[in-house]
Design an enzyme around this catalytic site. Structure first.
Site, short mmCIF file in Angstrom:
data_model
loop_
_atom_site.label_atom_id
_atom_site.label_comp_id
_atom_site.label_asym_id
_atom_site.label_seq_id
_atom_site.Cartn_x
_atom_site.Cartn_y
_atom_site.Cartn_z
N GLY A 210 33.18 27.19 42.53
CA GLY A 210 32.92 27.51 43.94
C GLY A 210 31.44 27.74 44.16
O GLY A 210 30.60 27.13 43.49
N ARG A 211 31.14 28.64 45.09
CA ARG A 211 29.73 28.91 45.43
C ARG A 211 28.94 29.33 44.21
O ARG A 211 27.87 28.80 43.92
CB ARG A 211 29.66 30.02 46.50
CG ARG A 211 30.19 29.61 47.86
CD ARG A 211 30.31 30.81 48.77
NE ARG A 211 31.37 31.70 48.33
CZ ARG A 211 32.52 31.90 48.99
NH1 ARG A 211 32.72 31.32 50.15
NH2 ARG A 211 33.43 32.71 48.50
N ILE A 212 29.46 30.33 43.46
CA ILE A 212 28.68 30.86 42.33
C ILE A 212 28.77 29.90 41.14
O ILE A 212 27.77 29.67 40.44
CB ILE A 212 29.16 32.27 41.95
CG1 ILE A 212 29.04 33.21 43.16
CG2 ILE A 212 28.33 32.81 40.79
CD1 ILE A 212 29.66 34.59 42.97
N ARG B 158 40.94 24.94 41.22
CA ARG B 158 42.26 24.55 41.71
C ARG B 158 42.29 23.05 42.01
O ARG B 158 43.31 22.40 41.86
CB ARG B 158 42.61 25.37 42.95
CG ARG B 158 42.97 26.80 42.60
CD ARG B 158 43.23 27.61 43.83
NE ARG B 158 42.05 27.68 44.69
CZ ARG B 158 41.91 28.54 45.69
NH1 ARG B 158 42.87 29.38 45.97
NH2 ARG B 158 40.80 28.56 46.41
N ARG C 103 36.07 38.75 37.20
CA ARG C 103 36.77 40.03 37.27
C ARG C 103 37.40 40.27 35.92
O ARG C 103 37.88 39.31 35.28
CB ARG C 103 37.88 40.00 38.34
CG ARG C 103 37.41 40.07 39.77
CD ARG C 103 36.95 41.48 40.15
NE ARG C 103 36.59 41.58 41.54
CZ ARG C 103 35.34 41.51 42.03
NH1 ARG C 103 34.32 41.30 41.20
NH2 ARG C 103 35.11 41.63 43.31
N ASP D 178 30.36 41.09 32.00
CA ASP D 178 29.86 41.95 33.08
C ASP D 178 30.99 42.76 33.69
O ASP D 178 30.75 43.72 34.40
CB ASP D 178 29.21 41.07 34.17
CG ASP D 178 28.60 41.87 35.30
OD1 ASP D 178 27.95 42.90 35.02
OD2 ASP D 178 28.75 41.48 36.48
N GLU E 156 37.57 49.18 34.82
CA GLU E 156 36.22 49.72 35.03
C GLU E 156 36.29 51.10 35.65
O GLU E 156 37.16 51.35 36.49
CB GLU E 156 35.43 48.78 35.95
CG GLU E 156 35.22 47.42 35.31
CD GLU E 156 34.53 46.42 36.23
OE1 GLU E 156 34.08 46.81 37.33
OE2 GLU E 156 34.44 45.25 35.84
N HIS F 25 28.97 45.75 35.13
CA HIS F 25 29.21 45.11 36.43
C HIS F 25 27.94 45.10 37.31
O HIS F 25 27.90 45.71 38.38
CB HIS F 25 30.36 45.81 37.17
CG HIS F 25 31.02 44.92 38.18
ND1 HIS F 25 32.35 45.00 38.50
CD2 HIS F 25 30.52 43.91 38.95
CE1 HIS F 25 32.65 44.11 39.43
NE2 HIS F 25 31.55 43.42 39.72
N GLY G 118 26.42 42.12 38.30
CA GLY G 118 26.23 40.74 38.79
C GLY G 118 25.32 40.63 40.01
O GLY G 118 24.42 39.80 40.05
P1 NAP Z 1 34.54 30.79 45.67
O1 NAP Z 1 33.41 30.04 46.30
O2 NAP Z 1 35.75 31.08 46.47
O3 NAP Z 1 34.92 30.02 44.32
C1 NAP Z 1 36.03 30.36 43.56
C2 NAP Z 1 36.34 29.22 42.60
O4 NAP Z 1 37.43 29.62 41.76
C3 NAP Z 1 36.76 27.92 43.31
O5 NAP Z 1 36.21 26.81 42.66
C4 NAP Z 1 38.28 27.92 43.14
O6 NAP Z 1 38.85 26.65 43.08
C5 NAP Z 1 38.43 28.59 41.79
N1 NAP Z 1 39.75 29.16 41.63
C6 NAP Z 1 40.42 29.97 42.48
N2 NAP Z 1 41.64 30.26 41.99
C7 NAP Z 1 41.73 29.62 40.80
C8 NAP Z 1 42.75 29.51 39.83
N3 NAP Z 1 43.92 30.13 39.99
N4 NAP Z 1 42.50 28.76 38.72
C9 NAP Z 1 41.31 28.13 38.57
N5 NAP Z 1 40.31 28.19 39.47
C10 NAP Z 1 40.52 28.93 40.57
O7 NAP Z 1 34.04 32.23 45.17
P2 NAP Z 1 32.58 32.66 44.68
O8 NAP Z 1 31.78 33.11 45.84
O9 NAP Z 1 32.03 31.62 43.76
O10 NAP Z 1 32.98 33.98 43.84
C11 NAP Z 1 33.88 33.89 42.76
C12 NAP Z 1 34.26 35.27 42.27
O11 NAP Z 1 33.20 35.82 41.51
C13 NAP Z 1 34.54 36.34 43.31
O12 NAP Z 1 35.82 36.21 43.88
C14 NAP Z 1 34.37 37.62 42.51
O13 NAP Z 1 35.60 38.00 41.94
C15 NAP Z 1 33.40 37.22 41.40
N6 NAP Z 1 32.10 37.90 41.57
C16 NAP Z 1 31.67 38.76 40.61
C17 NAP Z 1 30.45 39.40 40.76
C18 NAP Z 1 29.92 40.35 39.72
O14 NAP Z 1 29.24 41.29 40.08
N7 NAP Z 1 30.16 40.10 38.45
C19 NAP Z 1 29.69 39.21 41.93
C20 NAP Z 1 30.17 38.31 42.88
C21 NAP Z 1 31.37 37.66 42.69
P3 NAP Z 1 38.82 25.63 44.35
O15 NAP Z 1 37.36 25.33 44.56
O16 NAP Z 1 39.54 24.44 43.87
O17 NAP Z 1 39.43 26.36 45.49
#
Ligand code: NAP
Length: 310
Positions: free
Chosen positions: A147-149, A169, A226, A250, A255, A273, A275
């Site tokens: 996704g975005r990250i 997905r 997570r 991270d 936690e 944590h 990030g």
């Molecule tokens: P996003 O743009 O919604 O991207 C999520 C990605 O995960 C998408 O590619 C999605 O697939 C994929 N996905 C979702 N469910 C899945 C599954 N069951 N099996 C395999 N892949 C799956 O979200 P983002 O902005 O990149 O953020 C992702 C996550 O990073 C957040 O939800 C958060 O939990 C975590 N995060 C952690 C920190 C930290 O401090 N460590 C900071 C920010 C975020 P599709 O593209 O096909 O829909």
């Protein structure tokens, strides 16, 4: 109803969010003393819990504003059933989380924390050079979640000449990376497996003993998603037995408690944590979380509703 809408803060909000909120809203920080029938908004962080029973206690609730992109602690189905809007803060933290993912991969591959400890302990002088480490440039990176990250991580990894594959997905035909529809196949084809999916029920323990076995004794796991996405007991077992080479984490299952067994492992790099934990990014997240509330109470659509509420 008071002139300023009443909000409930369900996390310890940083002053650069709390203070501007207090200028525009009446902010309550304890559920016990808050006027439950007047609470129109909730402000929380990515780790906050907003379960169905809390939503049910707040008959005037209109919006939940999360300062964070992950909102797995919010029962969005319960919120939607009540017509409650849920917002989060995507995009503004992509750079920081991607930077940290690369930093963690470099730290575990090159054993930077271990080498630094070695120097500080005076062992360089007494024992000589540290053992050789693992090269990251040119290696294979598998990204779980594109996704975005995930895409920001891939862009950085490309600059290191890494070969990039991913799972998500659905495949992203516009991206120049190899898609695997099974995480186990991706792990088997990776030297570094980086986890960056959302948390929640759909990804719980997605990275289990089988995936770790596929990653193999030369493979490294990096988790910036997570803690719930990784079976932590299986990971500790894999690190202890050398089923995988190392892990850089991270995020953790419970936690801020990190199991002693993990903390004592030399082949793990552990950070609390962090990030998105830079001043610039946390300010941008706070501004967006506040802006979403302000737009809502001005009768407008918030800027960044979660996908389920768009
Ligand atoms: P996003 O743009 O919604 O991207 C999520 C990605 O995960 C998408 O590619 C999605 O697939 C994929 N996905 C979702 N469910 C899945 C599954 N069951 N099996 C395999 N892949 C799956 O979200 P983002 O902005 O990149 O953020 C992702 C996550 O990073 C957040 O939800 C958060 O939990 C975590 N995060 C952690 C920190 C930290 O401090 N460590 C900071 C920010 C975020 P599709 O593209 O096909 O829909």
């Amino acid at each position: 109803m008071s002139a300023q809408p009443d909000l409930l803060a369900v996390a310890k909000l940083p002053p650069f969010l709390m203070e501007p909120l207090q200028a525009r809203f009446t902010v309550h920080t304890s559920l016990d003393s808050a006027p439950l029938d007047r609470i129109r908004g909730i402000a929380g962080s990515g780790e906050s819990k907003v379960p169905a029973d809390l939503i049910a206690k707040l008959p005037a609730l209109e919006i939940v504003s999360i300062m964070g992109v992950g909102y797995d602690g919010v029962d969005v189905a319960a919120a939607k059933a009540r017509g409650v809007m849920v917002t989060h803060t995507p995009d503004v933290l992509n750079d920081d989380v991607a930077d940290l993912a690369i930093a963690l991969a470099l730290n575990i591959a090159r054993r930077i924390p271990q080498a630094e400890r070695y120097l500080r302990q005076g062992r360089w002088a007494s024992e000589g050079p540290v053992p050789l480490a693992t090269k990251l440039s040119g290696a294979r990176m598998g990204i779980v979640g594109m996704g975005r990250i995930g895409q920001a991580i891939a862009e950085r990894a490309r600059a290191f000449g890494m070969h990039i594959a991913y799972t998500a997905r659905s495949a992203k035909p516009d991206l120049p990376y190899t898609f695997h529809d099974q995480v186990t196949a991706l792990a088997a084809a990776s030297d570094f497996l980086v986890i960056i999916t959302p948390g929640g029920a759909a990804t719980r323990k997605l990275i289990d003993a089988k995936v770790l076995a596929a990653l193999g004794p030369k493979g490294y796991l990096v988790n910036v998603a997570r803690g719930s996405v990784v079976d932590e007991a299986a990971l500790i077992d894999a690190l202890q037995k050398g089923t995988i080479a190392g892990a850089a984490l991270d995020v953790f299952e419970n936690e801020p408690n990190v199991p002693e067994a993990l903390r004592t492992l030399d082949n793990a790099v552990l950070v609390p944590h962090i990030g998105s934990a830079t001043r610039a990014t946390r300010q941008a997240m706070a501004d967006l979380a506040r802006h979403n509330l302000e737009l809502h109470f001005a009768g407008q659509q918030p800027k960044t509703p979660v996908p389920e509420c768009r």
